[in-house]
Motif scaffolding. Structure first.
Motif, mmCIF file in Angstrom:
data_model
loop_
_atom_site.group_PDB
_atom_site.id
_atom_site.type_symbol
_atom_site.label_atom_id
_atom_site.label_comp_id
_atom_site.label_asym_id
_atom_site.label_seq_id
_atom_site.Cartn_x
_atom_site.Cartn_y
_atom_site.Cartn_z
ATOM 1 N N GLN A 37 28.191 19.830 -26.854
ATOM 2 C CA GLN A 37 28.452 19.342 -28.163
ATOM 3 C C GLN A 37 28.723 19.849 -29.414
ATOM 4 N N PHE A 38 27.699 20.629 -29.764
ATOM 5 C CA PHE A 38 27.467 20.909 -31.023
ATOM 6 C C PHE A 38 27.242 22.618 -31.292
ATOM 7 N N VAL A 39 27.606 23.670 -29.821
ATOM 8 C CA VAL A 39 27.474 25.110 -29.802
ATOM 9 C C VAL A 39 28.561 25.458 -29.615
ATOM 10 N N PRO A 40 30.023 25.066 -29.632
ATOM 11 C CA PRO A 40 31.486 25.411 -30.044
ATOM 12 C C PRO A 40 31.452 24.846 -31.778
ATOM 13 N N GLU A 44 32.747 28.303 -34.409
ATOM 14 C CA GLU A 44 33.594 28.383 -34.862
ATOM 15 C C GLU A 44 33.271 28.714 -36.651
ATOM 16 N N ASN A 45 32.478 27.351 -36.693
ATOM 17 C CA ASN A 45 32.012 27.817 -38.466
ATOM 18 C C ASN A 45 30.450 29.477 -38.406
ATOM 19 N N VAL A 83 30.264 35.129 -29.965
ATOM 20 C CA VAL A 83 30.179 35.465 -31.684
ATOM 21 C C VAL A 83 28.768 36.099 -31.422
ATOM 22 N N GLU A 84 28.368 35.436 -31.189
ATOM 23 C CA GLU A 84 26.966 36.225 -31.003
ATOM 24 C C GLU A 84 26.893 38.077 -30.728
ATOM 25 N N PHE A 85 27.105 38.113 -30.048
ATOM 26 C CA PHE A 85 27.349 39.185 -29.380
ATOM 27 C C PHE A 85 28.084 40.723 -30.088
#
Length: 192
Positions: A37-40, A44-45, A83-85
Motif C-alpha cells: 500500500q505504501f512502497v509503490p 514514485e516520489n 529505484v534504490e538499486f
C-alpha cells in the motif's frame, strides 16, 4: 515504520538459516499498513531511497545487537527496489551502513527481482560484482515472474534463487520434487 523478521527454516533439520526483513508502517489512525500500500507511492516520489537506507541500517543494527548480546545470528535478507538499486549512492550507502553498524557483510543478504537485474544487465553485473567483493550475499527474488530464463542466472554473482510461488501453484504432488531436483542441479551448476 517498523520491521518484522520472518525466519527461514531448513525443513530437513528444523534449524533457522536466515531471516527476511519485512517493513510495515504503523499508522496512528489506520493501524498496520502493508508494504503493497505504501512502497509503490514511495518508489514514485523517490522516498524509497531514504526508507531503504533506514531499513538497511535498522536491520544491520539489529543483527549486530543480537551478536553483541551473545545470540547466534543468521543472515538477514533485505529486499531492494529498482529505484534504490539504480540510485548513484547505493553501493556507498551499503558500505557506510555496514561500517557504521559494525556488521560483518556476510550477515547481510540483498534480494533483487529479475526485472531489476535485466533492466540494464551490464550495469547490474558491475553493481553485483562490487557487492560480492564486499562479501554481501545476493539473491534473486520472485524468479519466474519476469524474464524467467535460467541462462541469465549464469551472468550474475548470485548465491540464492527464490522461485516465485505462482510458478509452483497448481502442480501435482510429483512435480514439485522433480522441479526441486532440477533447481538443486542448477544450484550446483551455478556454484550456489
Amino acid at each position: 515504520f517498523l520491521l518484522h523478521y520472518q525466519p527461514k527454516i531448513d525443513l530437513a533439520s528444523g534449524a533457522m538459516t536466515g531471516a527476511e526483513v519485512l517493513i510495515r508502517w504503523q499508522d496512528p489512525e489506520t493501524g498496520l499498513v502493508m508494504p503493497g500500500q505504501f512502497v509503490p507511492i514511495a518508489e514514485e516520489n523517490g522516498l524509497i531511497v531514504p526508507i531503504g537506507q533506514w531499513v538497511l541500517r535498522e536491520a544491520c543494527g539489529q543483527v549486530q545487537a543480537w551478536l553483541d548480546s551473545g545470540l547466534r545470528a543468521v543472515p538477514v535478507a533485505v529486499n531492494i527496489s529498482a529505484v534504490e538499486f539504480r540510485h548513484p549512492g547505493f553501493l556507498d550507502g551499503v558500505a557506510r551502513i555496514l561500517k557504521e553498524t559494525g556488521l560483518a557483510p556476510h550477515y547481510l543478504e540483498l534480494e533483487l527481482t529479475e526485472s531489476i537485474l535485466m533492466h540494464d544487465a551490464e550495469s547490474s553485473t558491475s553493481v553485483l560484482a562490487a557487492l560480492k567483493a564486499m562479501w554481501v550475499q545476493l539473491a534473486i527474488d520472485d524468479f519466474g515472474t519476469g524474464y524467467s530464463s535460467l541462462s541469465y542466472l549464469h551472468n550474475f554473482p548470485l548465491q540464492k534463487v527464490k522461485i516465485d510461488r505462482s510458478f509452483l501453484e497448481g502442480i501435482d504432488n510429483d512435480r514439485p520434487l522433480t522441479l526441486l531436483r532440477g533447481v538443486a542441479r542448477l544450484s550446483a551448476d551455478l556454484g550456489m
